[in-house]
Write a protein that holds these residues in place. Structure first.
Motif, PDB file in Angstrom:
ATOM      1  N   TYR A 110       9.243  13.070  33.343  1.00 28.50           N
ATOM      2  CA  TYR A 110       8.210  12.052  33.163  1.00 28.50           C
ATOM      3  C   TYR A 110       7.967  11.692  31.704  1.00 28.50           C
ATOM      4  O   TYR A 110       7.112  10.882  31.399  1.00 28.50           O
ATOM      5  N   GLY A 111       8.695  12.302  30.805  1.00 28.79           N
ATOM      6  CA  GLY A 111       8.533  11.987  29.394  1.00 28.79           C
ATOM      7  C   GLY A 111       7.476  12.859  28.740  1.00 28.79           C
ATOM      8  O   GLY A 111       7.206  13.971  29.168  1.00 28.79           O
ATOM      9  N   PHE A 112       6.873  12.313  27.720  1.00 26.35           N
ATOM     10  CA  PHE A 112       5.874  13.038  26.936  1.00 26.35           C
ATOM     11  C   PHE A 112       4.478  12.557  27.313  1.00 26.35           C
ATOM     12  O   PHE A 112       4.226  11.358  27.369  1.00 26.35           O
ATOM     13  N   ASP A 113       3.579  13.494  27.534  1.00 26.45           N
ATOM     14  CA  ASP A 113       2.189  13.121  27.764  1.00 26.45           C
ATOM     15  C   ASP A 113       1.441  13.182  26.434  1.00 26.45           C
ATOM     16  O   ASP A 113       2.019  13.466  25.390  1.00 26.45           O
ATOM     17  N   ASP A 114       0.157  12.895  26.482  1.00 21.38           N
ATOM     18  CA  ASP A 114      -0.648  12.830  25.266  1.00 21.38           C
ATOM     19  C   ASP A 114      -0.631  14.144  24.504  1.00 21.38           C
ATOM     20  O   ASP A 114      -0.442  14.158  23.283  1.00 21.38           O
ATOM     21  N   ALA A 115      -0.795  15.253  25.200  1.00 21.23           N
ATOM     22  CA  ALA A 115      -0.855  16.549  24.522  1.00 21.23           C
ATOM     23  C   ALA A 115       0.465  16.886  23.835  1.00 21.23           C
ATOM     24  O   ALA A 115       0.471  17.400  22.706  1.00 21.23           O
ATOM     25  N   SER A 116       1.589  16.590  24.485  1.00 24.07           N
ATOM     26  CA  SER A 116       2.874  16.931  23.859  1.00 24.07           C
ATOM     27  C   SER A 116       3.177  16.019  22.671  1.00 24.07           C
ATOM     28  O   SER A 116       3.791  16.462  21.697  1.00 24.07           O
ATOM     29  N   ILE A 117       2.742  14.763  22.721  1.00 22.58           N
ATOM     30  CA  ILE A 117       2.930  13.875  21.569  1.00 22.58           C
ATOM     31  C   ILE A 117       2.055  14.326  20.410  1.00 22.58           C
ATOM     32  O   ILE A 117       2.482  14.374  19.259  1.00 22.58           O
ATOM     33  N   ARG A 118       0.814  14.686  20.712  1.00 26.41           N
ATOM     34  CA  ARG A 118      -0.075  15.162  19.650  1.00 26.41           C
ATOM     35  C   ARG A 118       0.429  16.470  19.033  1.00 26.41           C
ATOM     36  O   ARG A 118       0.207  16.727  17.854  1.00 26.41           O
ATOM     37  N   ALA A 119       1.114  17.309  19.839  1.00 26.13           N
ATOM     38  CA  ALA A 119       1.690  18.542  19.294  1.00 26.13           C
ATOM     39  C   ALA A 119       2.828  18.235  18.322  1.00 26.13           C
ATOM     40  O   ALA A 119       3.052  19.000  17.370  1.00 26.13           O
ATOM     41  N   LEU A 120       3.531  17.120  18.541  1.00 27.90           N
ATOM     42  CA  LEU A 120       4.615  16.726  17.634  1.00 27.90           C
ATOM     43  C   LEU A 120       4.086  16.080  16.352  1.00 27.90           C
ATOM     44  O   LEU A 120       4.688  16.217  15.290  1.00 27.90           O
ATOM     45  N   LEU A 121       2.978  15.353  16.473  1.00 26.98           N
ATOM     46  CA  LEU A 121       2.416  14.645  15.323  1.00 26.98           C
ATOM     47  C   LEU A 121       1.714  15.612  14.380  1.00 26.98           C
ATOM     48  O   LEU A 121       1.118  16.589  14.809  1.00 26.98           O
ATOM     49  N   PRO A 122       1.747  15.322  13.083  1.00 27.84           N
ATOM     50  CA  PRO A 122       0.964  16.132  12.152  1.00 27.84           C
ATOM     51  C   PRO A 122      -0.523  15.837  12.338  1.00 27.84           C
ATOM     52  O   PRO A 122      -0.889  14.877  13.015  1.00 27.84           O
ATOM     53  N   PRO A 123      -1.391  16.644  11.750  1.00 27.23           N
ATOM     54  CA  PRO A 123      -2.825  16.337  11.837  1.00 27.23           C
ATOM     55  C   PRO A 123      -3.124  14.983  11.203  1.00 27.23           C
ATOM     56  O   PRO A 123      -2.447  14.555  10.268  1.00 27.23           O
ATOM     57  N   PHE A 124      -4.142  14.327  11.722  1.00 24.60           N
ATOM     58  CA  PHE A 124      -4.525  13.014  11.190  1.00 24.60           C
ATOM     59  C   PHE A 124      -4.971  13.184   9.747  1.00 24.60           C
ATOM     60  O   PHE A 124      -5.797  14.034   9.440  1.00 24.60           O
ATOM     61  N   PRO A 125      -4.436  12.375   8.826  1.00 23.01           N
ATOM     62  CA  PRO A 125      -4.792  12.535   7.407  1.00 23.01           C
ATOM     63  C   PRO A 125      -6.266  12.227   7.161  1.00 23.01           C
ATOM     64  O   PRO A 125      -6.767  11.203   7.611  1.00 23.01           O
ATOM     65  N   THR A 126      -6.906  13.092   6.440  1.00 22.49           N
ATOM     66  CA  THR A 126      -8.306  12.850   6.099  1.00 22.49           C
ATOM     67  C   THR A 126      -8.375  11.750   5.060  1.00 22.49           C
ATOM     68  O   THR A 126      -7.550  11.683   4.138  1.00 22.49           O
ATOM     69  N   GLY A 127      -9.328  10.882   5.231  1.00 22.20           N
ATOM     70  CA  GLY A 127      -9.523   9.803   4.276  1.00 22.20           C
ATOM     71  C   GLY A 127      -8.562   8.641   4.422  1.00 22.20           C
ATOM     72  O   GLY A 127      -8.491   7.797   3.533  1.00 22.20           O
TER      73      GLY A 127
ATOM     74  N   GLU B 224       0.838  -1.210   0.000  1.00 26.71           N
ATOM     75  CA  GLU B 224       0.000   0.000   0.000  1.00 26.71           C
ATOM     76  C   GLU B 224       0.869   1.256   0.000  1.00 26.71           C
ATOM     77  O   GLU B 224       0.929   1.988   0.990  1.00 26.71           O
ATOM     78  N   PRO B 225       1.567   1.568  -1.098  1.00 26.47           N
ATOM     79  CA  PRO B 225       2.487   2.712  -1.092  1.00 26.47           C
ATOM     80  C   PRO B 225       1.805   4.057  -0.872  1.00 26.47           C
ATOM     81  O   PRO B 225       2.385   4.945  -0.249  1.00 26.47           O
ATOM     82  N   ASN B 226       0.568   4.215  -1.335  1.00 23.70           N
ATOM     83  CA  ASN B 226      -0.123   5.500  -1.137  1.00 23.70           C
ATOM     84  C   ASN B 226      -0.476   5.709   0.332  1.00 23.70           C
ATOM     85  O   ASN B 226      -0.453   6.837   0.825  1.00 23.70           O
ATOM     86  N   LEU B 227      -0.792   4.633   1.055  1.00 18.45           N
ATOM     87  CA  LEU B 227      -1.077   4.763   2.483  1.00 18.45           C
ATOM     88  C   LEU B 227       0.190   5.087   3.261  1.00 18.45           C
ATOM     89  O   LEU B 227       0.161   5.881   4.205  1.00 18.45           O
ATOM     90  N   LEU B 228       1.295   4.501   2.863  1.00 19.59           N
ATOM     91  CA  LEU B 228       2.563   4.778   3.539  1.00 19.59           C
ATOM     92  C   LEU B 228       2.956   6.238   3.381  1.00 19.59           C
ATOM     93  O   LEU B 228       3.469   6.851   4.320  1.00 19.59           O
ATOM     94  N   SER B 229       2.698   6.807   2.207  1.00 15.34           N
ATOM     95  CA  SER B 229       3.046   8.211   1.999  1.00 15.34           C
ATOM     96  C   SER B 229       2.241   9.121   2.920  1.00 15.34           C
ATOM     97  O   SER B 229       2.745  10.166   3.344  1.00 15.34           O
ATOM     98  N   GLN B 230       1.011   8.726   3.260  1.00 18.03           N
ATOM     99  CA  GLN B 230       0.214   9.512   4.198  1.00 18.03           C
ATOM    100  C   GLN B 230       0.740   9.377   5.631  1.00 18.03           C
ATOM    101  O   GLN B 230       0.579  10.284   6.435  1.00 18.03           O
ATOM    102  N   LEU B 231       1.367   8.241   5.934  1.00 18.30           N
ATOM    103  CA  LEU B 231       1.839   7.982   7.292  1.00 18.30           C
ATOM    104  C   LEU B 231       3.268   8.434   7.543  1.00 18.30           C
ATOM    105  O   LEU B 231       3.698   8.495   8.699  1.00 18.30           O
TER     106      LEU B 231
END
Length: 159
Positions: A40-57, A12-19
């Motif tokens: 204490y490491g990273f909490d949920d909010a700080s990890i989500r701040a590092l991650l890009p927005p969830f790809p639509t579709g 699934e190369p097109n899915l990998l490009s989204q990820l």
């Protein structure tokens, strides 16, 4: 993570490009290239701040089917059937050999099972989408997803 991305690249190369952007951030978290601001490491909010927005579709079901491990080797465990022959049934050597074959086959299947890659990507995607949370510390990413078992049990007991 390399085996997982290789399988996605082939199937699934097109899915990998989204990820790819999210996998890059995960790689940096797991190799500790990104350092947490507190002990204490990273909490949920700080990890989500590092991650890009969830790809639509993004088709999580297709990814789940692509990376699902093949467990067919567990269906074909070796054995010796000594129940058909009366002489073999009475022979302690035949019973010992049958038990030994089953034991060796189970041991081999267990080793193959432990060699399977972790099946974490679908849970990560569901949590990233919003149905779960993350925590990371010391190069370990923890994914927390809601387990509806207790809620369902409570609802059943109310009836």
């Amino acid at each position: 993570m390399k085996l997982l991305s290789g399988k996605l690249l082939l199937l699934e190369p097109n899915l990998l490009s989204q990820l790819q952007p999210a996998l890059k951030v995960l790689h940096q978290l797991l190799t500790q290239q990104i350092k947490p601001t507190d002990r204490y490491g990273f909490d949920d909010a700080s990890i989500r701040a590092l991650l890009p927005p969830f790809p639509t579709g993004l088709d999580i079901e297709a990814i789940q089917q692509t990376v699902e491990p093949d467990l067919t080797f567990l269906e074909d465990l070796d054995s010796i059937d000594i129940t058909q022959d009366k002489q073999l049934k009475k022979s302690s050597a035949a019973r010992y050999a049958a038990k030994k074959v089953v034991k060796d086959s189970a041991r081999t299947a267990g080793r193959e099972f432990l060699d399977l890659p972790n099946y974490w990507l679908p849970d990560f995607l569901e949590a990233w989408k919003g149905d779960g949370s993350f925590q990371s510390g010391w190069g370990v990413l923890s994914i927390y997803r809601r387990n509806p078992k207790h809620t369902e049990l409570a609802q059943i007991s109310e009836l």
